[in-house]
Scaffold this active site. Structure first.
Site, PDB file in Angstrom:
ATOM      1  N   HIS A   8       0.830  -1.203   0.000  1.00 15.30           N
ATOM      2  CA  HIS A   8       0.000   0.000   0.000  1.00 15.30           C
ATOM      3  C   HIS A   8       0.869   1.260   0.000  1.00 15.30           C
ATOM      4  O   HIS A   8       1.571   1.541   0.975  1.00 15.30           O
ATOM      5  CB  HIS A   8      -0.893  -0.029   1.246  1.00 15.30           C
ATOM      6  CG  HIS A   8      -1.883   1.070   1.338  1.00 15.30           C
ATOM      7  ND1 HIS A   8      -1.914   1.954   2.396  1.00 15.30           N
ATOM      8  CD2 HIS A   8      -2.905   1.426   0.524  1.00 15.30           C
ATOM      9  CE1 HIS A   8      -2.912   2.800   2.233  1.00 15.30           C
ATOM     10  NE2 HIS A   8      -3.529   2.504   1.104  1.00 15.30           N
ATOM     11  N   GLU A 110      -5.170   3.736  -7.839  1.00 15.16           N
ATOM     12  CA  GLU A 110      -6.413   4.341  -7.354  1.00 15.16           C
ATOM     13  C   GLU A 110      -6.560   5.747  -7.925  1.00 15.16           C
ATOM     14  O   GLU A 110      -5.691   6.598  -7.745  1.00 15.16           O
ATOM     15  CB  GLU A 110      -6.448   4.411  -5.823  1.00 15.16           C
ATOM     16  CG  GLU A 110      -7.750   5.044  -5.324  1.00 15.16           C
ATOM     17  CD  GLU A 110      -7.848   5.194  -3.819  1.00 15.16           C
ATOM     18  OE1 GLU A 110      -8.705   5.991  -3.373  1.00 15.16           O
ATOM     19  OE2 GLU A 110      -7.082   4.535  -3.091  1.00 15.16           O
TER      20      GLU A 110
END
Length: 243
Positions: A8, A110
């Site tokens: 992440h 994203e």
């Protein structure tokens, strides 16, 4: 099947998030992929940063949308993490693609298009993905499902993943309706019914952001397809040991 380890914002536990250093470290550790966030500068460049402002992660202040690429490149994206990281810069998406090259490495991109809307970001992203031949190696995710719908209209062959935080009932139906490759729920929402429903319907499941060892073990045992974590090293060791 092995649980995929998705770092992440890179190895963001130990290195400044969303920087080339963080992504490089994730690759060195042996992660299967990275998750990163894209926004647009004032002059239309795709840059990799999570927050809509630069305040938290750099020595600057203000909205990403109000900086040109030249201006944003002057900011230090490492100094707040420690002196040894001073001089790290906010990367462009192109720079991340260049780092990865032709390696078999997943990139979960994203689209940040919620608090600040970025008209045209989908087209620019698709262009970059095609230009660097990443079509088979990306999943495009967003909390803005309208943005993902636009991506799918423009590039039906690209994989999209629906990000969400609350406990949705039978969300695989929404995934199938949108022709999504995956669901990306907050990990608290992982229950047997969700895992079973996704498996039966061919929808991949990538919960976020799983940082505690006991939660990682629970996710692996539940049978999710991949785990998005700030601590890829711990998760890699767990996966190698078989959970």
């Amino acid at each position: 099947m092995k649980t995929l380890v998705i770092a992440h914002r890179g190895d963001s536990k130990n290195v400044p998030e969303n920087t080339i250093a963080a992504f490089k470290r994730a690759m060195e550790l042996g992660a299967d992929g990275i998750e990163l966030d894209v926004q647009l500068t004032k002059d239309g460049h795709l840059v990799v940063i999570h927050d809509e402002t630069v305040d938290r992660t750099t020595n600057g202040e203000g909205f990403v949308k109000d900086f040109t690429l030249e201006e944003i490149k002057k900011l230090d994206a490492g100094i707040k993490f420690g002196e040894k990281f001073a001089g790290e810069r906010i990367p462009t998406l192109y720079e991340v693609f260049e780092l990865i090259g032709d390696k078999d490495f997943l990139v979960n991109i994203e689209i940040k298009s919620g608090i600040v809307l970025y008209p045209g970001i989908e087209e620019k992203l698709i262009k970059a993905i095609k230009e660097y031949n990443f079509e088979e190696r990306v999943i495009i995710s967003s909390f803005n499902h309208y943005s993902l719908r636009d991506v799918k209209k423009m590039a039906p062959h690209l994989k999209i993943g629906l990000l969400y935080q609350c406990g949705l009932v039978e969300p695989w139906h929404m995934a199938l309706r949108m022709e999504a490759y995956s669901l990306h729920p907050f990990y608290f929402n992982i229950i047997p019914e969700l895992v079973e429903g996704c498996k039966k319907n061919g929808v991949k499941l990538f919960p976020w952001t799983v940082d505690r060892k006991e939660d990682m073990e629970r996710m692996i045992k539940a049978g999710v397809d991949g785990i998005i974590t700030d601590d890829p090293e711990t998760l890699i060791n767990l996966v190698r040991k078989g959970g």
